[in-house]
Scaffold this motif. Structure first.
Motif, PDB file in Angstrom:
ATOM      1  N   TYR A   1     -13.627   2.050   2.272  1.00 33.65           N
ATOM      2  CA  TYR A   1     -12.680   2.800   2.464  1.00 33.65           C
ATOM      3  C   TYR A   1     -11.421   2.772   1.648  1.00 33.65           C
ATOM      4  N   THR A   2     -10.661   3.979   1.002  1.00 31.62           N
ATOM      5  CA  THR A   2     -10.505   3.706  -0.450  1.00 31.62           C
ATOM      6  C   THR A   2      -8.440   3.160  -0.048  1.00 31.62           C
ATOM      7  N   LEU A   3      -8.155   2.415  -0.861  1.00 30.39           N
ATOM      8  CA  LEU A   3      -6.871   1.927  -0.603  1.00 30.39           C
ATOM      9  C   LEU A   3      -6.021   1.767  -1.956  1.00 30.39           C
ATOM     10  N   GLN A   4      -4.322   2.979  -1.574  1.00 29.28           N
ATOM     11  CA  GLN A   4      -3.794   3.174  -2.895  1.00 29.28           C
ATOM     12  C   GLN A   4      -2.968   1.695  -3.308  1.00 29.28           C
ATOM     13  N   VAL A   5      -3.052   0.682  -3.267  1.00 24.28           N
ATOM     14  CA  VAL A   5      -2.235  -0.304  -4.467  1.00 24.28           C
ATOM     15  C   VAL A   5      -1.449  -0.007  -5.087  1.00 24.28           C
ATOM     16  N   VAL A   6      -0.002  -0.900  -4.672  1.00 22.77           N
ATOM     17  CA  VAL A   6       1.802  -0.498  -5.602  1.00 22.77           C
ATOM     18  C   VAL A   6       1.552  -1.476  -5.543  1.00 22.77           C
ATOM     19  N   ALA A   7       1.763  -1.927  -6.972  1.00 24.47           N
ATOM     20  CA  ALA A   7       2.498  -3.237  -7.627  1.00 24.47           C
ATOM     21  C   ALA A   7       4.656  -2.981  -7.879  1.00 24.47           C
ATOM     22  N   ARG A   8       5.665  -3.033  -6.831  1.00 17.40           N
ATOM     23  CA  ARG A   8       6.340  -2.910  -6.989  1.00 17.40           C
ATOM     24  C   ARG A   8       7.769  -4.097  -7.642  1.00 17.40           C
ATOM     25  N   ASP A   9       8.066  -3.970  -8.968  1.00 15.96           N
ATOM     26  CA  ASP A   9       9.144  -4.981  -9.770  1.00 15.96           C
ATOM     27  C   ASP A   9      10.526  -4.552  -8.672  1.00 15.96           C
ATOM     28  N   SER A  10      11.034  -5.605  -8.719  1.00  8.90           N
ATOM     29  CA  SER A  10      12.373  -5.789  -8.028  1.00  8.90           C
ATOM     30  C   SER A  10      13.548  -5.057  -8.572  1.00  8.90           C
TER      31      SER A  10
ATOM     32  N   GLU B   1       0.896  -2.918   5.473  1.00  6.81           N
ATOM     33  CA  GLU B   1      -0.277  -3.099   6.511  1.00  6.81           C
ATOM     34  C   GLU B   1      -0.857  -1.458   6.833  1.00  6.81           C
ATOM     35  N   THR B   2      -2.238  -1.206   6.848  1.00  9.51           N
ATOM     36  CA  THR B   2      -2.256  -0.169   6.589  1.00  9.51           C
ATOM     37  C   THR B   2      -3.105   0.028   8.587  1.00  9.51           C
ATOM     38  N   ASP B   3      -4.186   0.789   8.805  1.00 12.81           N
ATOM     39  CA  ASP B   3      -5.146   0.134  10.111  1.00 12.81           C
ATOM     40  C   ASP B   3      -5.448  -0.559  10.093  1.00 12.81           C
ATOM     41  N   ASP B   4      -6.560  -0.447   8.418  1.00 14.81           N
ATOM     42  CA  ASP B   4      -7.553  -1.125   8.749  1.00 14.81           C
ATOM     43  C   ASP B   4      -6.829  -3.119   7.762  1.00 14.81           C
ATOM     44  N   PHE B   5      -6.186  -2.548   6.915  1.00 13.54           N
ATOM     45  CA  PHE B   5      -6.281  -3.510   5.855  1.00 13.54           C
ATOM     46  C   PHE B   5      -4.527  -4.638   6.344  1.00 13.54           C
ATOM     47  N   LYS B   6      -4.139  -5.331   5.441  1.00 11.69           N
ATOM     48  CA  LYS B   6      -3.365  -5.823   5.254  1.00 11.69           C
ATOM     49  C   LYS B   6      -2.981  -6.617   4.226  1.00 11.69           C
ATOM     50  N   ILE B   7      -1.629  -6.836   3.239  1.00 13.94           N
ATOM     51  CA  ILE B   7      -1.566  -7.520   1.890  1.00 13.94           C
ATOM     52  C   ILE B   7      -0.567  -8.346   1.979  1.00 13.94           C
ATOM     53  N   SER B   8      -0.829  -9.029   1.593  1.00 11.20           N
ATOM     54  CA  SER B   8       0.474 -10.078   0.710  1.00 11.20           C
ATOM     55  C   SER B   8       1.287  -9.825  -0.111  1.00 11.20           C
ATOM     56  N   GLN B   9       2.805  -9.175   0.496  1.00  7.15           N
ATOM     57  CA  GLN B   9       3.559  -8.675  -0.344  1.00  7.15           C
ATOM     58  C   GLN B   9       3.756 -10.223  -2.463  1.00  7.15           C
ATOM     59  N   THR B  10       3.851 -11.380  -1.308  1.00  6.62           N
ATOM     60  CA  THR B  10       4.242 -12.368  -2.574  1.00  6.62           C
ATOM     61  C   THR B  10       2.923 -12.658  -3.309  1.00  6.62           C
ATOM     62  N   THR B  11       1.033 -12.968  -2.506  1.00  9.26           N
ATOM     63  CA  THR B  11       0.432 -12.823  -3.631  1.00  9.26           C
ATOM     64  C   THR B  11      -0.739 -11.909  -3.526  1.00  9.26           C
ATOM     65  N   GLY B  12      -1.149 -10.330  -3.238  1.00  9.14           N
ATOM     66  CA  GLY B  12      -1.610  -9.918  -3.280  1.00  9.14           C
ATOM     67  C   GLY B  12      -2.918  -9.803  -2.849  1.00  9.14           C
ATOM     68  N   MET B  13      -3.254 -10.654  -1.873  1.00 12.70           N
ATOM     69  CA  MET B  13      -4.272 -11.587  -0.786  1.00 12.70           C
ATOM     70  C   MET B  13      -3.898  -9.510  -0.240  1.00 12.70           C
ATOM     71  N   ILE B  14      -5.344  -9.332  -0.444  1.00 18.94           N
ATOM     72  CA  ILE B  14      -5.614  -8.396   0.960  1.00 18.94           C
ATOM     73  C   ILE B  14      -6.459  -8.488   2.080  1.00 18.94           C
ATOM     74  N   THR B  15      -6.250  -9.086   3.321  1.00 17.86           N
ATOM     75  CA  THR B  15      -6.690  -9.203   4.549  1.00 17.86           C
ATOM     76  C   THR B  15      -7.574  -8.318   5.649  1.00 17.86           C
ATOM     77  N   ALA B  16      -8.288  -7.998   5.861  1.00 14.84           N
ATOM     78  CA  ALA B  16      -8.658  -7.351   7.042  1.00 14.84           C
ATOM     79  C   ALA B  16      -8.274  -7.674   9.098  1.00 14.84           C
TER      80      ALA B  16
ATOM     81  N   PHE C   1       0.708  -0.810   0.246  1.00 16.31           N
ATOM     82  CA  PHE C   1       0.160  -0.461   0.340  1.00 16.31           C
ATOM     83  C   PHE C   1       1.245   0.917  -0.092  1.00 16.31           C
ATOM     84  N   MET C   2       0.298   2.339  -1.048  1.00 18.93           N
ATOM     85  CA  MET C   2       1.187   3.239  -0.332  1.00 18.93           C
ATOM     86  C   MET C   2       0.144   4.530   0.480  1.00 18.93           C
ATOM     87  N   VAL C   3       0.689   4.371   1.674  1.00 25.01           N
ATOM     88  CA  VAL C   3       0.231   5.491   2.594  1.00 25.01           C
ATOM     89  C   VAL C   3       0.911   6.388   3.110  1.00 25.01           C
ATOM     90  N   ASP C   4       0.956   7.745   3.082  1.00 23.89           N
ATOM     91  CA  ASP C   4       1.609   8.817   3.001  1.00 23.89           C
ATOM     92  C   ASP C   4       2.749   8.653   2.335  1.00 23.89           C
TER      93      ASP C   4
END
Length: 1997
Positions: free
Chosen positions: A1265-1274, A1238-1253, A1229-1232
């Motif tokens: 809730y509005t999330l700014q999701v980021v896909a970043r290469d290596s 992780e944000t205060d409300d959600f968590k994302i798997s770095q490898t699978t992209g699964m978002i959980t509460a 996620f892109m936060v500030d």
């Protein structure tokens, strides 16, 4: 307890037996059953007991119930019940009833509480907390949760049922899992959750299962969390892009693509090995570990495989199942197809074949129309993107567009219309050459080709003919001959050929078009052929003066498009009539200050000619204002007369108060005039004005009372004849009751008893006020100064009887000692002073001095000014006090006026010297020196000052100077004290100055300077200034170890006296200076950095850091590169240590090892340190990740509220086409600005992209809730893609509806008021509850209880409406409960702990019924007033006032007269008008024709909206002066004004609740002509409520009675002076009034004296009268009457001045002759003018007795005979119109009440008959059982008393039939002539019918509102049946109509047409004596004679 209750009951019973009272319970609540769900406050029971006497009082003792009051017995619930509490299932309640003093009957009763389904089901707690994990290989049917238990504490709910609810997860958990019932009852359910379908970890890793338990009313849900464990059962999965593009000339060994595959099983990843299973052309190979595909040989362009531009290869990925062993089955291997695209070289441009085209197109083709036959082929021989091109237009692209717009390799294109509106053959181009361009889109060269399309535009008939104008007007003479040209109209057409002008044809259509003809080619309109121009069926103005026809133009020979316009042809009429005004004279009134009369003055004239425009102008009587303007103006077209400025009374000519305007109406050639009289109502808008503001007069002191002093005058510009202009004077202030002013003349005179004394007051300033008598009253004032001239008559006097003074013994001779001054009030007095003795003296000891010592001449007195001077040397030792008497004489008075006083002179010694200080003070050394310690307390005594004086005492000490403020001195004792603390360090010495004052004369002073030395005390500590600190020998200083050293230094004083010692200490901080004794070092000494080769120059790579323990320049570091900088690729900033790229790195990938050095900048430094920097330059990362999940059109996910922590929300996925690490994607996620997982409300798997509460969501708190999701290469640099995902929280229906609440969370009680007359269906209010849930969960259903009320609620909107009519008398209040529920019960059972109320889903609605319709209302329903019979037209009669009950305001209310019945004609008439805004009622016609009648007006008051109105009756009686009564009342005018309404009410009650009209109230005028303010004369008229007649003064006296009058304080009733009513005079009779009753009690002796005097006077009076009568009786024509004045020959009824009455004016002449000779006499009677249906006017008829014993009565042109009677006064009635021109009429003898008096329809010569019925009283026809009362013109209203057989009415032969209802109305004279009379219901619109075996219409009048009958107008005698095809006005004389309806029986049922309308009098130029029926309407009626009633007696439409 029961025993106690029984004993109490027995005791109560015995007590009641003893007292005689028994109380028996009827309903005591015992055994009553109540549900626990009943709300607090509800009415639950009615206690009821009975007693033999007295009022029963109830009481109740209970924790749960209460009484609202003790008398009704209503029991209400006060505490919530709970069945689940065992102690509340049976309640014990004590109830008691008592009456009066009896003992109470008390009982203990049992109330049963029954269960309600109010408890939600509960899932039992479990150790697993409803969470578990299962393998994805779990067998179907396996139990996941066993023995799930649900319980419910209620006992009345149904069997618990459990269902599975899908919370919104896919796949549906309820299809994967289910449950098996084990046990189910109303209180418990047990079951297992089992697996229904196979699990798949890859499909879903978690399931959120939700079970819902329902007990029949309440629902409870429970979440089950099931986690799926992964098993290794899936093959590898390829990731990333499986395509590659290579150039067609790619060489050997070049990388094509890197593929990546991962283990399909999550959580158990295996290594992957790659191989090629299909290799087209054997061009490629693959690295089995990295998956990199490379070329093995050069591509051949001749290879057929490459001809398509792409090829396929297949790659196999296998899992390493053990070291060195790969899998070979479908669960461990997978294959993928790789598409390799061969990129082409761009060497061909797109071309058109051919390059020119032609096409045609119709104009105005619609958008999208293709150009038929146009087909353009475009070809590009390149491959791939090199063959992609776009198609565009180079011109005319706003009209056309090419399709398609893109192509590849080869495409066929065409053109379509883009905007057909621009294709206009008439206004645009006929040919277009369109250039079409094909240009490459994906090449750098952008090669292109072009073609030209020639398009021909063809014309269509798209335009209709157009006229130049939208409508045409023409005129033609009505007598124009056929063929006469009227107008020529042509049209144009923008089309061409026959579509255009060549094909236009014209025609004329519409109603009346046949009167004209049209030339269809030229458009000329002419008069059609007709035989009789100007009449018949030709053009005829009188039949139709305007023709509106359609003039049409058609194109294409009149067969296609058409346009039409309206052609208005107006016929020209001849002007042969003059205008006529509606009235000969218009009368209006206008208030001063207004410009518009009220009512509006609008003169109206009509012209029989049509088309004439009448204009108005004022031709005479209009005052000029100068500058060409006049005072009045008239609307030239409207005839409305208004003023050009606000009117002043003074504007009227000669202050007459009126304007006589001559108004002319003209139709252009002919004129007519009328008179408009406008009376000005003087408004008091001017204040009196004094000619001077100041008046002054002088009078002597002795001016006697009554002497005129001054006269003031003021003028008032208002009317002098009205109170507004009458000025009265009064003294406002300043008279001191010395002066009075005559209120009328303004003469100021000395008041009675007033005296003046100029010595007391020499003048009087009065404010004289002039008041006018208007309302409001205006005043002005002037100042009057009256000076009082003095007379010398007062004695002088000394202000004080004894005068004292002092003198020093050393005063010089002649020195002034004192001036004696006396006062004389008189002006001009002359005073002289003398010493007259006795003179005495005393020495200092108080002893008398011997006169021999000649002390009498010590002083000398000046006689003129009274000054006393020293005459001898004074010696106080000899004479200390000298006393003498002083006389003052006024020598200017008439005699010597004297007064005396005593003068006492004290001789004093002079002060010999000043006082002297002690304390060491001397005059030569005036110092006092003192010493004081510093810091002494305030108030400490310093010293006491001493001073002495040899002759006088010391008066005081005073501190005069003290700059430091340290001292204070006591003025009396001289004590010197400290005023504030003294500090030696501030002032070591200070000074002050003190004076001492003696008490001698004069007081002398001495001054001392106080010098104070301050003793120093040790009160200050030492202070450091400087010192020296040295380093101890052998000490070692190291700045790097200890850079700063702190020590402390102390200083103290008094080294030998520790008691007074004071000390101080200060810290000393020593900072060590640096020496360059350290070498800089790197930390760390090795650095690593990686960057991509495509980074620009000056990119920062890495920063090296060194440190040096020194400081300053010794620690300033210098960085430099020592080695390894190949080709100068890098540089280092020597100050910061940052390494930058210094040259391009493109093509320079590799590793660079730099050695860097660092040294400091200290002096002479050579030492340094080194570090190594390893920089890796990577090949560039070329692409960012691309999102593939969710798809681009989906940007949201959904998660249900109340789900468990960690629930999966959704998955995002992206791919990266880069190879290696550049293609590995990580999610966050892109936060500030930070990349986080992780944000205060959600968590994302770095490898699978699964978002959980991370939390349990509540939709009502936050719904998205509005999330700014980021896909970043290596890669390096890192490349990333972002997208915004909105997570919506799904609703679970966990809230109940809630109404608005108060501060205690209880629903607010709402109160509304509803008028009882509110219409059914009216909305009472909208009451809504809020449910934050969504959809069906948030839908609210409303209900209302109780349901048996007049109100209902919309269950969807909460709208409460009225469904039954309200009745204030039945119910004035309704208490309702509105309940809000969800269709699906809420899953929440939470109760807010802060709320007092646990049910916000119900609210109370309190509805109060009112009777206020909020309409303007009158104070009463009926008002009474009177109008004089001689009232002029426009006289204000009464003012109606209504007010708006909402505001109390009388503004904005409009008044109208809705009904006004002419009492003579019995028809609606405009006899009165009303001001629409002021409510004032004015006469609109002379009142003379309406003697002895009254009017009943309906006055309507409305406010803005027409429906909001009220009505009131205004009864107006026409009165005569002889009926006016004057009451003299022993009360002041103010008291009578205050009590007038009460007095009127008392008199009204006496007069059978009749009316009382007050005409005036005045102060009583005595016989002497003076005003008696203690008595009031009240002038009024009294109307009897029964007879509706105005009573005479005699009748009023008899009616009220002496006792009643005496009670009211009425001392007399007097007949008002009638002299103004008659031109005759009676010198022997008092013309003022005569007293009918006098209420004073007079002594009997006085009565006797008065009687004798009256007898003597009577004798004289008789002699006088005899003389006068003999001398004058033959000279006078009339005699005056007190009660009934006779209108003389000179009196002319203004009504008769109308033309209608010119031939009917009556005059009289009376002469007496001898017997046997004709005698003339006068008959006083009533003349009924039938032209207006009976005007009932009293007239005198000339009569002459004839020799044959008959009498001849003369009316102009008519003869009437009557046999001789002794009486010469007769009463005539019922003159009909038929009798005046055609016959004779009978005369009836005068009687009190004449009915059926004398009506004859005989022939002219028929004998006259006795009119009075011979057999029955003229007043009552009792034999018929019907009582008749007289109404004008013999129209008898009947009140049925009883039913008897039909009786024939005398004289007329009519039969009175039995009435159908006991009321009848409107039985008219014609009814008496022609047959039977049927009495019909009152208010029946067809009430008066004449029957003779069938219905005949008679003269009916509107007898009430026609609310039930939907027609307008009135039914008259002159109604007739008119055929449908003849709609014309009916004109028929009354006699013809009467004859036409005689003896024409009609058998019923009868149906016919009734001509309804309004009767109009004969019009000028019409048939004489004929009436016209206007506004005719045709309706049907039905009559059935068998029922003797009208059936459906109202219109049928």
């Amino acid at each position: 307890m029961r025993l106690f209750g029984a004993i109490s009951l027995c005791a109560c019973f015995l007590a009641n037996v003893v007292t005689g009272q028994t109380i028996t319970w009827v309903d005591d609540m015992d055994g009553y059953t109540i549900s626990e769900s009943v709300s607090i406050g509800n009415h639950v029971y009615n206690l009821k007991a009975e007693t033999t006497s007295g009022q029963i009082q109830y009481s109740i003792v209970s924790e749960y119930f209460e009484l609202k009051d003790s008398t009704s017995g209503e029991v209400h619930l006060k505490r919530q019940l709970d069945f689940e509490d065992p102690n509340q299932r049976e309640l014990s309640v004590d109830v008691s009833a008592t009456a009066g003093s009896s003992n109470p009957n008390t009982r203990t009763v049992r109330v049963n509480v029954v269960d309600a389904n109010d408890v939600y089901p509960v899932f039992a707690d479990r150790p697993d907390n409803y969470e578990t994990s299962v393998s994805e290989n779990l067998s179907v049917g396996t139990t996941v949760f066993s023995s799930v238990t649900v319980s419910d504490a209620d006992g009345v709910n149904g069997v618990l049922t459990v269902d599975c609810v899908n919370p919104g997860q896919e796949p549906n958990p309820c299809e994967i899992f289910g449950f098996v019932d084990k046990y189910a009852s109303s209180n418990e359910w047990t079951g297992d959750v089992v697996l229904y379908k196979p699990l798949d970890y890859e499909t879903a890793t978690k399931y959120q299962l939700q079970l819902s338990a329902y007990d029949g009313m309440n629902t409870q849900r429970q979440n089950f969390a099931i986690k799926v464990l992964d098993e290794s059962d899936l093959p590898p999965v390829f990731q990333g892009v499986l395509t590659a593009t290579i150039p067609e000339d790619l060489g050997r060994g070049e990388e094509v693509l890197q593929v990546t595959a991962v283990d399909g099983d999550k959580g158990a990843d295996r290594e992957i090995r790659y191989s090629l299973t299909s290799n087209a052309g054997n061009y490629f190979t693959i690295d089995e570990i990295t998956g990199v595909i490379t070329t093995v040989r050069m591509l051949s362009t001749d290879d057929a495989i490459l001809s398509e531009g792409y090829m396929y290869i297949r790659v196999k990925a296998a899992e390493v199942i053990s070291p060195g062993v790969t899998g070979n089955d479908p669960t461990t291997t997978t294959e993928a197809q790789i598409t390799v695209t061969i990129s082409d070289k761009n060497d061909n441009a797109p071309i058109f074949t051919p390059q020119t085209y032609t096409a045609s197109l119709e104009e105005e083709s619609t958008k999208g129309t293709p150009l038929l036959g146009l087909s353009m082929t475009v070809t590009d021989k390149d491959q791939g993107s090199n063959a992609d091109f776009e198609l565009t237009l180079l011109n005319f692209n706003d009209i056309f567009e090419v399709q398609p717009t893109f192509g590849s390799k080869s495409v066929v294109a065409g053109l379509v219309v883009k905007n057909g509106d621009l294709l206009d053959y008439e206004g645009g181009q006929h040919e277009y050459k369109v250039r079409v361009l094909a240009r490459e889109t994906r090449t750098a060269e952008r090669l292109s080709g072009e073609a030209v399309v020639t398009i021909q535009i063809t014309d269509i008939n798209d335009n209709a003919p157009q006229f130049a104008e939208s409508a045409y007007d023409a005129t033609v003479s009505e007598s124009a001959l056929p063929g006469t040209s009227i107008i020529t109209i042509t049209a144009t057409d923008a089309d061409s050929g026959l579509n255009g002008p060549e094909g236009i044809r014209y025609r004329l259509t519409g109603n009346g078009a046949n009167k004209f003809r049209t030339n269809r080619y030229t458009g000329e309109v002419m008069v059609a052929e007709c035989a009789t121009p100007g009449s018949g069926n030709c053009l005829d103005y009188e039949q139709q003066n305007v023709y509106v026809v359609n003039f049409e133009a058609w194109d294409k020979f009149g067969e296609d498009k058409m346009s039409s316009i309206k052609l208005t042809i107006r016929l020209i009429d001849d002007n042969d009539n003059s205008p006529t005004f509606a009235l000969d004279e218009y009368v209006r009134y206008i208030d001063e200050g207004q410009t518009v009369p009220d009512p509006e003055l609008k003169v109206q004239a009509k012209d029989a000619d049509s088309g004439t425009v009448i204009t108005y102008r004022i031709v005479n009587g209009n005052p000029s204002l100068g500058n060409g303007q006049n005072l009045w103006q008239i609307g030239e077209k409207t005839g409305i007369i208004t003023a050009t400025r606000p009117i002043e009374y003074g504007d009227t000519i000669g202050d007459t108060g009126r304007f006589l305007l001559t108004v002319e109406a003209s139709d252009g050639s002919k004129q007519v005039s009328t008179l408009a009289t406008i009376y000005v109502n003087d408004i008091n808008n001017h204040a009196p004005v004094f000619p001077a503001d100041f008046y002054e007069q002088t009078i002597e002191e002795g001016t006697p009372p009554g002497t005129s002093v001054e006269k003031v005058t003021a003028t008032d510009a208002d009317s002098p004849s009205s109170p507004n202009g009458k000025v009265q004077y009064r003294i406002g202030s300043g008279s001191a009751e010395k002066f009075v002013i005559d209120q009328d003349s303004g003469v100021i005179s000395v008041a009675p008893g007033a005296t003046f004394d100029a010595d007391e007051q020499r003048n009087y300033t009065m404010i004289v006020i002039a008041d006018d008598q208007g309302a409001p009253q205006f005043s002005s004032s002037a100042t009057v100064l009256i000076n009082i001239r003095d007379i010398n008559n007062k004695l002088p006097y000394f202000p004080s009887a004894v005068t004292r003074t002092d003198v020093y013994e050393d005063e010089a001779l002649g020195a002034d000692v004192i001036q004696m001054s006396a006062i004389d009030p008189d002006a001009g007095s002359v005073l002289e002073y003398f010493f007259v003795g006795p003179i005495s003296a005393q020495d200092p000891s108080g002893n008398e001095v011997n006169a021999a010592n000649r002390y009498d001449d010590l002083f000398l007195l000046d006689p003129i000014n009274g000054v006393v001077r020293v005459n001898q040397n004074l010696d106080r030792d000899k004479v200390a006090t000298w006393t003498s008497v002083v006389r003052v004489v006024d020598t200017a008075g008439e005699a010597d006026q004297t007064a005396t006083g005593t003068l006492i002179i004290n001789i004093r010694e002079r002060n010999s010297g000043p006082p002297e200080f002690g304390n060491g003070w001397t005059p030569d050394d005036p110092y006092i020196r003192l010493r004081v310690n510093e810091e002494e307390d305030v108030g400490t005594l310093v010293t006491v000052l001493r001073a002495s004086d040899p002759t006088d005492a010391i008066q005081r000490f005073q501190l005069t100077k003290d700059p430091s403020g340290y001292l204070t001195v006591d003025a009396t004792t001289g004590a010197l004290r400290i005023a504030r603390p003294i500090d030696y360090e501030t002032d070591k010495q200070f000074e002050a100055e003190v004076i001492v004052v003696d008490s001698g004369q004069p007081s002398l002073t001495s001054t001392a300077t106080i010098v104070v030395d301050v003793n120093n005390l040790n009160d200050n500590s030492p202070v450091f200034s400087q010192g020296i600190v040295t380093v101890v020998d052998g000490a070692v200083l190291d700045r790097e170890t200890t850079p700063q050293i702190s020590i402390s230094a102390m200083a103290y004083d008094s080294p030998n006296n520790i008691t007074y010692r004071r000390s101080i200490s200060v810290p000393i901080i020593i900072n060590l200076e640096d020496t360059n004794d350290h070498v800089p070092t790197f930390n760390p000494d090795q650095y690593y950095a990686t960057l991509v080769e495509n980074q620009p120059i000056d990119t920062s790579v890495v920063r090296v850091t060194g440190r040096d323990s020194d400081e300053g320049p010794n620690a300033e570091l210098l960085y430099f590169i020592l080695s390894g900088n190949v080709n100068g690729k890098f540089r280092v900033n020597e100050t910061t240590g940052v390494i930058y790229t210094d040259n391009s790195l493109d093509g320079s990938a590799g590793v660079y090892n730099l050695t860097l050095g660092v040294k400091d900048r200290g002096a002479a430094t050579t030492e340094m340190d080194t570090a190594s920097v390893l920089i890796t330059v990577l090949e560039a990362n070329n692409g960012a990740p691309i999102w593939i999940k969710p798809s681009s059109n989906i940007n949201s996910m959904t998660v249900d509220e109340n789900m468990y922590l960690g629930v999966e929300v959704g998955q995002v996925q992206a791919v990266d086409n880069d190879t290696g690490s550049n293609g590995i994607v990580k999610y966050g996620f892109m936060v500030d600005g930070e990349f986080v997982q992780e944000t205060d409300d959600f968590k994302i798997s770095q490898t699978t992209g699964m978002i959980t509460a991370k939390r349990i969501f509540d939709r009502e708190t936050e719904d998205s809730y509005t999330l700014q999701v980021v896909a970043r290469d290596s890669g390096n640099p890192v490349m990333e893609s972002t997208r915004f995902i909105t997570v919506y929280v799904g609703d679970q229906g966990d809230n109940q509806p809630e109404f608005p609440t108060d501060s205690k969370c209880c629903p607010e009680r709402v109160s509304v008021s509803v008028d009882e007359n509110t219409d059914l269906g009216a909305i009472i209010g909208i009451f809504t509850a809020a449910d934050p849930d969504l959809g069906e969960n948030g839908r609210v259903i409303y209900s209302i209880t109780p349901s048996n009320t007049p109100f209902t609620i919309n269950n969807a909107t909460g709208e409460v409406t009225l469904t039954k009519q309200l009745n204030y008398g039945v119910d004035t209040r309704y208490r309702l409960v509105i309940t809000a529920q969800n269709p699906i019960p809420s899953t929440s059972n939470q109760i807010d702990s802060i709320c007092r109320c646990n049910n916000q889903s119900s609210m109370e609605l309190d509805i109060r019924i009112t009777r206020d319709k909020f309409v303007p209302t009158f104070a009463e329903n009926r008002f009474n007033t009177c109008v004089p019979i001689d009232a002029e037209v426009g006289k204000q009669v009464y003012t109606m006032r209504a007010s708006d009950p909402r505001t109390g305001s009388t503004n904005n209310i409009t008044y109208t007269i809705t009904s006004l019945l002419n009492p003579v004609t019995r028809q609606e008439d405009d006899l009165f008008v009303i001001g629409s805004k002021n409510g004032s009622v004015y006469t609109n016609t002379p009142m003379a024709p309406f003697k002895d009648t009254f009017f009943d007006l309906y006055i309507k008051a409305s406010v803005s909206i027409e429906d909001l109105f009220s009505q009131a009756h205004l009864l107006i009686w026409v009165t005569e002066a002889t009926q006016e009564v004057k009451l003299t009342i022993e009360k002041s005018l103010e008291q009578v004004e205050a009590e007038i309404e009460q007095l009127k009410a008392l008199i009204s009650e006496k007069a059978n609740w009749g009316a009382v009209c007050v005409s005036d109230m005045r102060y009583h005028i005595t016989d002497g002509g003076t005003v008696d303010t203690d008595r009031t004369d009240l002038y009024l008229y009294v109307i009897d409520g029964s007879t509706k007649e105005v009573l005479t003064p005699d009748a009023v006296r008899d009616l009220l009675g002496e006792e009643f009058l005496r009670t009211l304080g009425i001392e007399s009733i007097t007949v008002v002076d009638l002299s103004t009513l008659n031109n005759s005079s009676m010198p022997c009779v008092s013309q003022e009034a005569y007293t009918i009753w006098d209420g004073f009690n007079i002594d009997p002796v006085l009565w006797a004296i008065i009687a004798i005097i009256l007898l003597l006077l009577l004798g004289l009076l008789l002699l006088c009268c005899l003389w006068w009568c003999c001398a004058h009786c033959l000279e006078e024509e009339d005699e005056p009457l007190i009660y009934e004045p006779v209108i003389t020959a000179e009196t002319v009824n203004p009504l008769w001045k109308q033309k209608l009455y010119e031939d009917q004016e009556l005059r009289m002449a009376v002469t007496e002759q001898d017997d046997g000779e004709p005698k003339e006499f006068t008959i006083h009677g009533t003349y009924d003018n039938a032209a207006f249906d009976a005007s009932d006017e009293k007239v005198d008829v000339v009569g002459q007795t004839l020799t044959d014993g008959t009498a001849k009565l003369t009316i102009p042109g008519k003869e009437i005979t009557k046999e001789t009677r002794e009486e010469t006064e007769f009463h005539m009635t019922s003159f009909t119109e038929a009798s005046v021109p055609n016959g004779t009429f009978a005369l009836g003898q005068r009687s009190e009440r004449t009915l059926l008096n004398a009506v004859s329809m005989d022939a002219i010569d028929a004998p006259l008959v006795e009119s009075r019925p011979p057999t029955r009283n003229a007043m009552t026809m009792t034999e018929a059982g019907v009582q008749y009362e007289r109404t004008p013109m013999g129209a008898y209203e009947a009140t049925v008393i009883g039913y008897q057989e039909p009786v024939r009415m005398a004289r007329v032969g009519a039969t009175l039939t039995r009435p159908t209802t006991p009321h009848a109305a409107s039985l008219h004279a014609y009814s008496a002539y022609n047959g039977e009379i049927d009495l019909m219901p009152l208010n029946d619109p067809l009430a008066a019918y004449d029957y003779d075996d069938g219905p005949r219409l008679n003269q009916g009048v509107q007898t009430g509102p026609f609310d039930e009958y939907p027609f307008a107008g009135q039914l008259h005698t002159y109604s007739a049946s008119i055929p449908e095809d003849r709609r014309t006005e009916l004109s028929m004389s009354p006699s013809q109509l009467a004859n036409s309806w005689v003896d024409e029986p009609l058998d019923g049922p009868y149906q016919g047409e009734i001509h309804l309308g309004t009767l109009r009098p004969p019009s000028v130029g019409g048939p004489p004596g004929y009436h016209t029926m206007e506004d005719a309407r045709f309706v049907e009626y039905t009559y059935d004679d068998r029922n003797e009633d009208l059936l459906d007696a109202y219109p049928k439409y």
